[in-house]
Scaffold this motif. Structure first.
Motif, mmCIF file in Angstrom:
data_model
loop_
_atom_site.group_PDB
_atom_site.id
_atom_site.type_symbol
_atom_site.label_atom_id
_atom_site.label_comp_id
_atom_site.label_asym_id
_atom_site.label_seq_id
_atom_site.Cartn_x
_atom_site.Cartn_y
_atom_site.Cartn_z
ATOM 1 N N THR A 72 35.431 33.392 -22.295
ATOM 2 C CA THR A 72 35.891 33.153 -20.926
ATOM 3 C C THR A 72 35.412 34.256 -19.995
ATOM 4 O O THR A 72 35.078 33.994 -18.833
ATOM 5 N N ALA A 73 35.357 35.503 -20.481
ATOM 6 C CA ALA A 73 34.846 36.604 -19.662
ATOM 7 C C ALA A 73 33.377 36.387 -19.302
ATOM 8 O O ALA A 73 32.938 36.754 -18.202
ATOM 9 N N MET A 74 32.616 35.789 -20.200
ATOM 10 C CA MET A 74 31.211 35.497 -19.912
ATOM 11 C C MET A 74 31.073 34.412 -18.847
ATOM 12 O O MET A 74 30.156 34.433 -18.019
ATOM 13 N N VAL A 75 32.008 33.473 -18.853
ATOM 14 C CA VAL A 75 31.905 32.288 -18.000
ATOM 15 C C VAL A 75 32.499 32.515 -16.609
ATOM 16 O O VAL A 75 31.897 32.132 -15.593
ATOM 17 N N TYR A 76 33.682 33.111 -16.534
ATOM 18 C CA TYR A 76 34.482 33.050 -15.321
ATOM 19 C C TYR A 76 33.810 33.671 -14.092
ATOM 20 O O TYR A 76 33.644 32.997 -13.066
ATOM 21 N N PRO A 77 33.406 34.953 -14.145
ATOM 22 C CA PRO A 77 32.766 35.512 -12.936
ATOM 23 C C PRO A 77 31.402 34.904 -12.681
ATOM 24 O O PRO A 77 30.979 34.796 -11.516
ATOM 25 N N SER A 78 30.711 34.493 -13.747
ATOM 26 C CA SER A 78 29.381 33.905 -13.575
ATOM 27 C C SER A 78 29.448 32.586 -12.811
ATOM 28 O O SER A 78 28.571 32.286 -11.992
ATOM 29 N N LEU A 79 30.486 31.789 -13.074
ATOM 30 C CA LEU A 79 30.631 30.511 -12.376
ATOM 31 C C LEU A 79 30.908 30.713 -10.891
ATOM 32 O O LEU A 79 30.297 30.052 -10.041
ATOM 33 N N ILE A 80 31.840 31.599 -10.561
ATOM 34 C CA ILE A 80 32.147 31.826 -9.147
ATOM 35 C C ILE A 80 30.928 32.389 -8.425
ATOM 36 O O ILE A 80 30.611 31.990 -7.288
ATOM 37 N N ALA A 81 30.219 33.325 -9.074
ATOM 38 C CA ALA A 81 29.026 33.884 -8.458
ATOM 39 C C ALA A 81 27.938 32.820 -8.304
ATOM 40 O O ALA A 81 27.215 32.805 -7.304
ATOM 41 N N ALA A 82 27.811 31.912 -9.283
ATOM 42 C CA ALA A 82 26.814 30.842 -9.194
ATOM 43 C C ALA A 82 27.103 29.918 -8.015
ATOM 44 O O ALA A 82 26.176 29.489 -7.306
ATOM 45 N N GLY A 105 22.640 31.672 -18.582
ATOM 46 C CA GLY A 105 22.743 32.045 -19.983
ATOM 47 C C GLY A 105 24.144 32.476 -20.369
ATOM 48 O O GLY A 105 24.655 32.107 -21.444
ATOM 49 N N LEU A 106 24.785 33.259 -19.515
ATOM 50 C CA LEU A 106 26.151 33.704 -19.802
ATOM 51 C C LEU A 106 27.128 32.533 -19.819
ATOM 52 O O LEU A 106 28.049 32.495 -20.643
ATOM 53 N N ILE A 107 26.927 31.568 -18.912
ATOM 54 C CA ILE A 107 27.837 30.423 -18.856
ATOM 55 C C ILE A 107 27.706 29.569 -20.121
ATOM 56 O O ILE A 107 28.702 29.209 -20.754
ATOM 57 N N VAL A 108 26.471 29.252 -20.502
ATOM 58 C CA VAL A 108 26.257 28.408 -21.684
ATOM 59 C C VAL A 108 26.805 29.091 -22.929
ATOM 60 O O VAL A 108 27.581 28.508 -23.699
ATOM 61 N N ALA A 109 26.419 30.341 -23.145
ATOM 62 C CA ALA A 109 26.881 31.058 -24.334
ATOM 63 C C ALA A 109 28.394 31.220 -24.324
ATOM 64 O O ALA A 109 29.058 31.104 -25.367
#
Length: 419
Positions: free
Chosen positions: A338-348, A302-306
């Motif tokens: 970008t803050a919503m996406v960046y850590p979420s992608l690495i964690a994913a 959800g964080l990545i998409v938004a």
């Protein structure tokens, strides 16, 4: 496998968790701030050095320094995981800093634009090795329960430093000129980062061994080719993350090269350009303290998409307006997204990778992500030369929105670790 030289650390003393490893974790946060600062010295002044000092009229040629940076950083990312497993994390971190030491001096004294391009190739190696190691080592230290928090704190330090340095270089450039005064910051970052990495950092491969031993699913041997294919296309979660990372940095590469020229074309002074170039990464950096842990609680998708859609809104707003206040609002949107996406992608990516090959999977993800710098800068430069900068910004915004759609369709809501 060659063992890295580290501070003495017996297997029985190794524990996973942020609380258990906070001194090393905090040290790596500080070091990554210096890594980010090395990029920050370029965000405001280097495109202007190309257009104003070297009188380069082609936007494509001006952004060529980002192309060299992006391609080299992507390749350095690709080998960083292999090197980390073979040599140890600390050795690769130190190597990254040693390669980065000449960069600020080359930019300060560059007699031609080719020197700046060469400096950015070295900067790409520095970032690919040093930034990769700081994030991998933090993930190693905290274990599986707090990956989002670990990545959020790592990226907070790096991108806050990018933003603060972009602001400071803009201010110094307005007072003392584009060179050499703003670049002195880079000298300090490089010296301090190298010294701390050599003297105080401990390797973290024992933490990986501890996590691997406790993992419920034991990994069968897997080749780097298989990991590359899994991360790139075969695993739906890893594919979704890799394409989103590429597009995220594609629009960042565009903003790095195009935005200073776009803002300057409306007569905006360099100190105000510095503010705009600082707000985006500073917002991105600060908010990751919250978005990283939120991805642990809410899930990554959800964080990545938004976040991709919020970034697209920021790009559309930038292209559609011509005043500082609207550009400031757009920069805040870009930073939030970008803050919503960046850590979420690495964690994913970490979620979907077994501990025994996580570092290599992260290196493949970071290869695709940072290749976006080169693709974005080159594509935006060509579009800007053909159709104008407004079209370049708007088309990259549309691509960013579509990338969010791909994640919405392809990524599972809560990806688990792969065997």
């Amino acid at each position: 496998m060659t063992e890295a030289v580290t501070s003495p650390q017996t297997a029985s003393s190794v524990r996973l968790g942020l609380k258990e490893n906070w001194p090393q974790f905090a040290l790596l946060v500080l070091i990554n701030a210096f890594v980010g600062g090395m990029v920050g010295i370029e965000r405001t002044v280097v495109p202007l050095i190309g257009s104003e000092e070297f009188k380069i009229s082609s936007t494509t040629l001006v952004v060529s320094f980002i192309v060299s940076f992006g391609v080299v950083k992507a390749c350095a990312n690709l080998v960083s995981g292999q090197l980390a497993d073979a040599w140890g994390r600390k050795r690769v971190l130190i190597l990254g800093w040693l390669v980065g030491l000449p960069v600020p001096f080359m930019i300060m004294w560059a007699p031609s634009w080719e020197w700046v391009i060469a400096a950015n190739a070295l900067l790409g190696i520095n970032q690919g090795l040093a930034w990769s190691m700081t994030v991998i080592m933090k993930i190693d230290l905290v274990g599986p329960k707090s990956r989002g928090l670990a990545v959020g704190l790592n990226e907070f330090a790096g991108y806050l430093a990018v933003g603060v340095t972009a602001f400071l270089t803009g201010y110094l450039a307005s007072k003392y000129g584009l060179r050499p005064a703003p670049i002195y910051l880079g000298v300090a970052y490089a010296v301090l980062g190298t010294a701390l990495s050599i003297l105080l950092v401990n390797d973290t491969r024992e933490h990986v061994r501890l996590e691997t031993a406790a993992h419920t699913q034991q990994s069968v041997p897997i080749s780097f080719r298989e990991i590359f294919l899994l991360t790139s296309i075969r695993d739906r979660n890893l594919f979704a993350a890799s394409q989103a990372g590429l597009v995220n940095n594609l629009n960042d590469g565009m903003s790095w090269g195009i935005f200073p020229l776009f803002f300057a074309s409306f007569g905006l002074h360099v100190d105000r350009i510095g503010i705009l170039k600082a707000v985006y990464p500073a917002t991105w950096g600060i908010l990751q303290i919250a978005t990283g842990p939120l991805s642990d609680r809410w899930g990554r998708k959800g964080l990545i998409v938004a976040g991709m859609w919020v970034q697209a809104a920021g790009l559309f707003l930038t292209a559609a307006t011509s005043h500082f206040e609207w550009w400031l609002a757009a920069s805040l949107l870009l930073g939030l997204g970008t803050a919503m996406v960046y850590p979420s992608l690495i964690a994913a990516v970490s979620d979907a990778s077994h501990p025994s090959w996580r570092a290599r999977s992260l290196s493949v993800y970071r290869f695709w992500r940072d290749l976006g710098y080169a693709i974005g800068a080159l594509a935006a430069g060509l579009i800007a030369d053909l159709l104008g900068m407004v079209w370049a910004i708007g088309m990259i915004g549309a691509l960013t929105f579509l990338s969010g759609v791909v994640v919405a369709v392809a990524m599972e809501s809560r990806p688990g670790a792969r065997p």
